[in-house]
Write an enzyme that holds these catalytic residues in place. Structure first.
Site, PDB file in Angstrom:
ATOM      1  N   GLY A  12       7.060  -2.701  -0.499  1.00 41.27           N
ATOM      2  CA  GLY A  12       6.626  -2.992  -1.872  1.00 41.27           C
ATOM      3  C   GLY A  12       6.823  -4.435  -2.293  1.00 41.27           C
ATOM      4  N   SER A  13       6.825  -5.362  -1.328  1.00 39.98           N
ATOM      5  CA  SER A  13       7.029  -6.762  -1.724  1.00 39.98           C
ATOM      6  C   SER A  13       5.834  -7.287  -2.540  1.00 39.98           C
ATOM      7  CB  SER A  13       7.301  -7.649  -0.506  1.00 39.98           C
ATOM      8  OG  SER A  13       6.157  -7.774   0.296  1.00 39.98           O
ATOM      9  N   ASN A  14       4.644  -6.787  -2.259  1.00 35.64           N
ATOM     10  CA  ASN A  14       3.481  -7.198  -3.080  1.00 35.64           C
ATOM     11  C   ASN A  14       3.548  -6.589  -4.475  1.00 35.64           C
ATOM     12  OD1 ASN A  14       1.348  -8.908  -1.604  1.00 35.64           O
ATOM     13  ND2 ASN A  14       2.067  -7.476  -0.058  1.00 35.64           N
ATOM     14  N   LYS A  65      -6.181  16.987   0.747  1.00 35.87           N
ATOM     15  CA  LYS A  65      -6.285  15.603   0.255  1.00 35.87           C
ATOM     16  C   LYS A  65      -6.848  15.596  -1.170  1.00 35.87           C
ATOM     17  CE  LYS A  65      -7.743  10.997   1.414  1.00 35.87           C
ATOM     18  NZ  LYS A  65      -7.559  10.014   2.446  1.00 35.87           N
ATOM     19  N   ARG A  91      -3.109   4.430   3.334  1.00 33.97           N
ATOM     20  CA  ARG A  91      -3.844   5.691   3.332  1.00 33.97           C
ATOM     21  C   ARG A  91      -5.258   5.415   2.823  1.00 33.97           C
ATOM     22  NH1 ARG A  91      -1.773  10.510   3.898  1.00 33.97           N
ATOM     23  NH2 ARG A  91       0.321   9.647   4.010  1.00 33.97           N
ATOM     24  N   ASN A 107      -7.719  -3.864  -3.035  1.00 33.61           N
ATOM     25  CA  ASN A 107      -6.735  -3.788  -1.951  1.00 33.61           C
ATOM     26  C   ASN A 107      -6.450  -5.190  -1.430  1.00 33.61           C
ATOM     27  OD1 ASN A 107      -5.154  -2.581   0.170  1.00 33.61           O
ATOM     28  ND2 ASN A 107      -6.868  -2.902   1.580  1.00 33.61           N
ATOM     29  N   HIS A 109      -5.250  -7.121   2.142  1.00 34.19           N
ATOM     30  CA  HIS A 109      -5.146  -6.862   3.581  1.00 34.19           C
ATOM     31  C   HIS A 109      -4.727  -8.157   4.288  1.00 34.19           C
ATOM     32  CE1 HIS A 109      -5.897  -4.749   7.319  1.00 34.19           C
ATOM     33  NE2 HIS A 109      -6.479  -5.853   7.752  1.00 34.19           N
TER      34      HIS A 109
END
Ligand code: GAR
Length: 190
Positions: A12-14, A65, A91, A107, A109
């Site tokens: 969770g550093s971001n 899901k 996920r 997101n 990446h």
């Protein structure tokens, strides 16, 4: 103020970078919720410390899901979340969340997409001995690390680079780039 939810699976550093930006008044949105699919992940501790409510659900404890994402969706609705920010959420987003939040899921990446999608992008780039890799922020669609690109920043691979030093450089870039991009998105939309 626009409300956002951050999804994380690990350290969770971001997420922390976003929390810190919000605390420093550099983010004109409220982090209303942290969603985590991994009980015990360090991101949960970070949320507790920051006083941000967290929703921790393991997909293993859900019937499907669809059921898993419906539970998340209910909480997002209750919390009036307008933008979903994936930050190390490992996920694929399914149809339930995609259709409810179309064009409102982003997101980060750790590569210059479309190069090195999927898991361990930093390791993939390191092994490929590319001279330049980097970080991408993009909108999320049904694919794995696909979807329209919003921002990219390059990171040079030095001659004596190690896997660890490359990872540190990538994270440093991520922690500046993501809050900046989220701030732009939050201030652009109403
Ligand atoms: C980050 O490097 C992020 O870019 C990456 O996972 C790491 C999470 O670190 N995400 C992906 O690979 C998504 N495909 P963090 O939990 O410390 O923020």
């Amino acid at each position: 103020m626009k409300k956002i939810a951050v999804f994380a699976s690990g350290s969770g550093s971001n997420f922390q970078a976003l929390v810190d930006a919000a605390k420093a008044d550099q983010l004109s949105c409220e982090i209303a919720l942290m969603v985590c699919d991994k009980p015990g992940a360090f991101a949960i501790e970070r949320a507790d410390k920051a006083g941000i409510p967290s929703l921790v659900i393991s997909p293993k404890d859900c019937a499907s899901k669809v059921d898993y994402e419906k539970q998340i969706l209910q909480k997002l609705n209750e919390s009036e979340v307008e933008l979903i920010v994936l930050a190390g959420y490992m996920r694929l987003i399914g149809e339930t969340l995609l259709s409810a939040y179309e064009g409102r899921i982003v997101n980060i990446h750790p590569s210059l997409l479309p190069s090195f999608p999927g898991k361990d992008a930093i390791g993939q780039a390191f092994q490929a001995k590319v001279m330049i890799t980097g970080v991408t922020v993009h909108y999320v669609d049904e694919g794995m690390d696909t979807g329209p690109i919003i921002a990219q920043e390059a990171v040079k691979m030095d001659e004596n680079e190690t896997r660890e030093s490359l990872e540190a450089k990538i994270h440093q870039v991520e922690h500046l780039l993501y809050p900046n991009v989220i701030q732009k998105l939050c201030s652009r939309e109403k």
